[in-house]
Design an enzyme around this catalytic site. Structure first.
Site, mmCIF file in Angstrom:
data_model
loop_
_atom_site.group_PDB
_atom_site.id
_atom_site.type_symbol
_atom_site.label_atom_id
_atom_site.label_comp_id
_atom_site.label_asym_id
_atom_site.label_seq_id
_atom_site.Cartn_x
_atom_site.Cartn_y
_atom_site.Cartn_z
ATOM 1 N N ASP A 354 80.469 -41.100 -23.409
ATOM 2 C CA ASP A 354 79.037 -41.364 -23.338
ATOM 3 C C ASP A 354 78.293 -40.471 -24.329
ATOM 4 O OD1 ASP A 354 76.602 -42.430 -21.881
ATOM 5 O OD2 ASP A 354 76.360 -40.291 -21.486
ATOM 6 N N GLU A 390 80.613 -43.868 -27.737
ATOM 7 C CA GLU A 390 79.276 -44.434 -27.803
ATOM 8 C C GLU A 390 78.593 -43.638 -28.918
ATOM 9 O OE1 GLU A 390 75.629 -45.598 -24.834
ATOM 10 O OE2 GLU A 390 76.490 -43.599 -24.623
#
Length: 720
Positions: A354, A390
């Site tokens: 993330d 990401e």
């Protein structure tokens, strides 16, 4: 209780079969106390032991009388000086940063905060004990019989990812026993395994399963942090998804560790990999006004990135209030130890990071050769698993799509946006679409990277579901309690004429076709497709594009399938099976656009509706909404594991985003061959197959539709 000096490593609580070694890093502490709690409610502190041994800034001790299942926590002494970055407060019981399990979740109260509430709140320390409100770390026994477990090790080019929430998948599944719904055991139950196998995906990407914090403001509104992007325990599978939720069903403390391992083993037995969505960029302690749960009280100045001009406050590249300080070697070690633990002990197959750009920030700039990448690339364990970034964060310069190094795949949001714009009917998308369909060589065609560096997706947990993407023009997030201010306003969606649910048959048919267009585009594109779990079932969140706090039917799968949803599911299954059968649909190398090794045609050729090859002018024409691409299966120029050349069928993919039908002249090929339809998103289920067509004949491509045709070689009799 008897104590021995113990060892500084490994960090955490380590059971060796005879006792437990406790080890905690804190550079600036003046003293560390280990607190043990009774086995009942877990709130009564039975003994407090000062860890007098310190080696290399690590406080440690060995307790021969402690056994697995023991609850514990730490009290760390040191200066309370927020202006200097120090927030030590021994009144606050702290979680072990290396704990392998916790006994429950947080119970919010003012005692969890290290400071006194007031006009200038965080400058004065609060002396109330927080032990009753905070979970206890739990000593675990790592012993587990893995048997003949073998990771599937699916090659990147053959990978099909299914992004899913552990609880959301099974919370309403009628064939999963009620006591298993929403748990690791539920995900590993036969009905779910059978569903994943028949769907055809090769990997599940689980939304965060690290122990996380449900934000205080959400809990007070009757909501929770459902997605879990607020980690506090980087080694512990969250107790919420354990069958007994840690307590109450007679299961042992730390049982969630065993249940997680069983889930992984069961998925591996089915040939399915497990990828974890991990949040190493920030923690659940929030900003300078957040609670003192773990890292803040253990050593705030080491674990967090502080503002140089005001060390009372935190750098925030994530929106979570703080940023972990990977420039400190012990913080970097924490993350690396965590990653290796999940691979070696829990046997997961990869990670999706993330806001990964935050991990690459050496100072304030994103450095693709930062120490985080250096350490991972040389690691003999982590360099061999799937690594997905990401590739952005919220800070300046944080958008880094295409800039991660080799070994890394990336969520390709440019794929998402281009495909959405194209099927919405926006002008000027042809050129970008050409790159996205063929693996995004403009982003990944350098530095030794391959098409599978691009993780393609149309929808993900964050944003509209596929059903909502074709049903809503705007977000409808009122259920989140933020007056619809949260969530993105840039959805690139189209409601097909009516906002939200409709009984209009024409509108429903168009929505179904658009959903099929998105699924077909995703599964027929080069790169790694990621399917958002539930999209194949027509799952809706009723227009909510930010359901992070909806741990209810809005965020869970609805398994009550009517005929249209069953047909969409079968369409997805057929698409995945088609992709898996044909190497030309998931090449290891980028297309070259030229003839390869004696092939009669180029490996990749683009056509316009009149059957002629596209020109530069066609690519630049803003009105180009209909085009075709031929993928030549006899020009792959790749070999299999035995060194044999790979050959496949040749496919023609036709895409028409125009609002009117378009007659498409099929390109000519050699004599004796014809084009047979494989799929058409405008065709009704059960519709009779159309006859094969030769080059030069017209294929009637319906408005807003996609068709795939396979080259069919006509068998010729020997005497003919």
């Amino acid at each position: 209780m008897r104590t021995r000096p113990g060892r500084p490593y490994p960090l955490g609580a380590t059971w060796d079969g005879a006792g437990v070694n406790f080890s905690l890093f804190s550079e600036h502490a003046t003293g560390v106390e280990l607190c043990l709690f009774e086995r009942g409610s877990g709130n009564e502190e039975i003994v407090r032991i000062a860890l007098g041994e310190q080696s290399d800034l690590v406080w440690h001790g060995y307790l021969p009388e402690v056994r697995p299942g023991q609850r514990y926590g730490y009290r760390v002494h040191g200066p309370w000086d927020p202006a200097a970055g120090h927030r030590f407060n021994p009144a606050k019981l702290l979680l072990d940063p290396y704990a392998k399990a916790f006994d429950r979740t947080i119970r919010w109260s003012e005692t969890l905060f290290g400071y006194r509430f007031g006009a200038d709140p965080d400058l004065g320390a609060d002396d109330r004990d927080s032990a009753a409100s905070i979970p206890k770390s739990v000593v675990v026994d790592p012993a587990f019989t893995w048997g003949d477990d073998r990771p599937p090790r699916t090659p990147w080019e053959e990978t099909i990812i299914y992004e899913v929430h552990v609880k959301g998948l099974t919370a309403r599944h009628p064939d999963v026993p009620r006591e298993l719904r929403g748990t690791y055991a539920g995900l590993a139950s036969p009905p779910v395994i059978d569903y994943l196998r028949t769907l055809g995906v090769t990997a599940v990407e689980l939304l965060p399963v690290h122990q996380f914090v449900a934000d205080k403001h959400l809990v007070e509104r009757g909501l929770t942090n459902y997605w879990g992007y607020n980690s506090i325990g980087f080694f512990a599978p969250d107790v919420r998804y354990a069958r007994g939720r840690g307590l109450g069903l007679g299961l042992g403390l730390g049982e969630q560790v065993r249940e997680f391992k069983i889930m992984v083993k069961t998925l591996h037995d089915a040939g399915i990999e497990v990828v974890l969505d991990v949040v190493y960029n920030h923690t659940g302690e929030g900003n300078h006004l957040g609670p003192t749960l773990c890292f803040r009280g253990v050593d705030n100045a080491s674990y967090y990135r502080l503002v140089a001009a005001d060390r009372r406050r935190y750098m925030d590249y994530t929106g979570g209030g703080n940023t972990l300080n990977l420039t400190h070697p012990r913080t970097l070690q924490l993350i690396m130890d965590s990653l290796r633990y999940w691979v070696l002990e829990m046997r997961v197959d990869g990670f999706r990071f993330d806001l990964a750009s935050t991990l690459a920030r050496e100072l304030h700039d994103v450095d693709r050769l930062g120490s985080f990448f250096d350490v991972i690339h040389q690691d003999p364990v982590l360099s061999q698993v799937k690594l997905i970034a990401e590739p952005w964060d919220l800070g300046e310069g944080g958008y880094q799509v295409g800039n991660f190094p080799v070994l890394w795949a990336e969520w390709n949001d440019q794929y998402r946006d281009t495909v959405r714009r194209f099927w919405k009917g926006d002008e000027g998308q042809a050129g970008a679409l050409g790159y996205r369909l063929t693996g995004s060589s403009d982003l990944y065609g350098r530095g030794g990277r391959r098409p599978f560096a691009s993780v393609n997706f149309v929808t993900a947990h964050d944003g509209f579901t596929l059903r909502d993407l074709v049903s809503y023009d705007g977000k409808h997030n009122e259920a989140n309690g933020e007056d619809n201010r949260d969530g993105s306003d840039n959805n690139l969606s189209w409601n097909c004429g009516v906002e939200g649910p409709t009984r209009d048959a024409t509108g429903e048919a168009l929505r179904t076709r658009q959903a099929r267009n998105f699924l077909a585009t995703l599964l027929l594109s080069q790169g790694v497709p990621m399917l958002c779990g539930g999209d194949e079932l027509g799952r809706t969140q009723r227009g909510n594009n930010n359901a992070y706090c909806q741990d209810n039917e809005l965020g869970w799968f609805d398994w009550r399938l009517d005929r249209p949803r069953r047909e969409l599911l079968q369409f997805a299954r057929d698409l995945i099976a088609l992709r898996r059968r044909h190497p030309v649909l998931h090449r290891r190398q980028f297309f070259h656009g030229r003839r390869i090794r004696g092939s009669e045609v180029k490996d990749l050729t683009w056509f316009r509706p009149d059957g002629k090859e596209m020109t530069e002018e066609d690519w630049q024409n803003a009105h180009t909404r209909c085009l075709g691409v031929r993928l030549s299966g006899d020009a792959i120029e790749e070999t299999d594991a035995l060194g044999r050349r790979i050959a496949d069928d040749t496919f023609l993919i036709l895409l028409n985003a125009h609002h009117e039908p378009t007659p498409f002249v099929l390109p000519a090929h050699r004599r004796g061959v014809s084009w047979a339809r494989v799929l058409d998103t405008a065709a009704r289920d059960g519709e009779r197959r159309v006859r094969p067509a030769r080059g030069g004949e017209v294929y009637e491509l319906e408005a807003r539709s996609l068709a795939a045709l396979r080259l069919r070689v006509r068998k010729v009799r020997p005497w003919a």
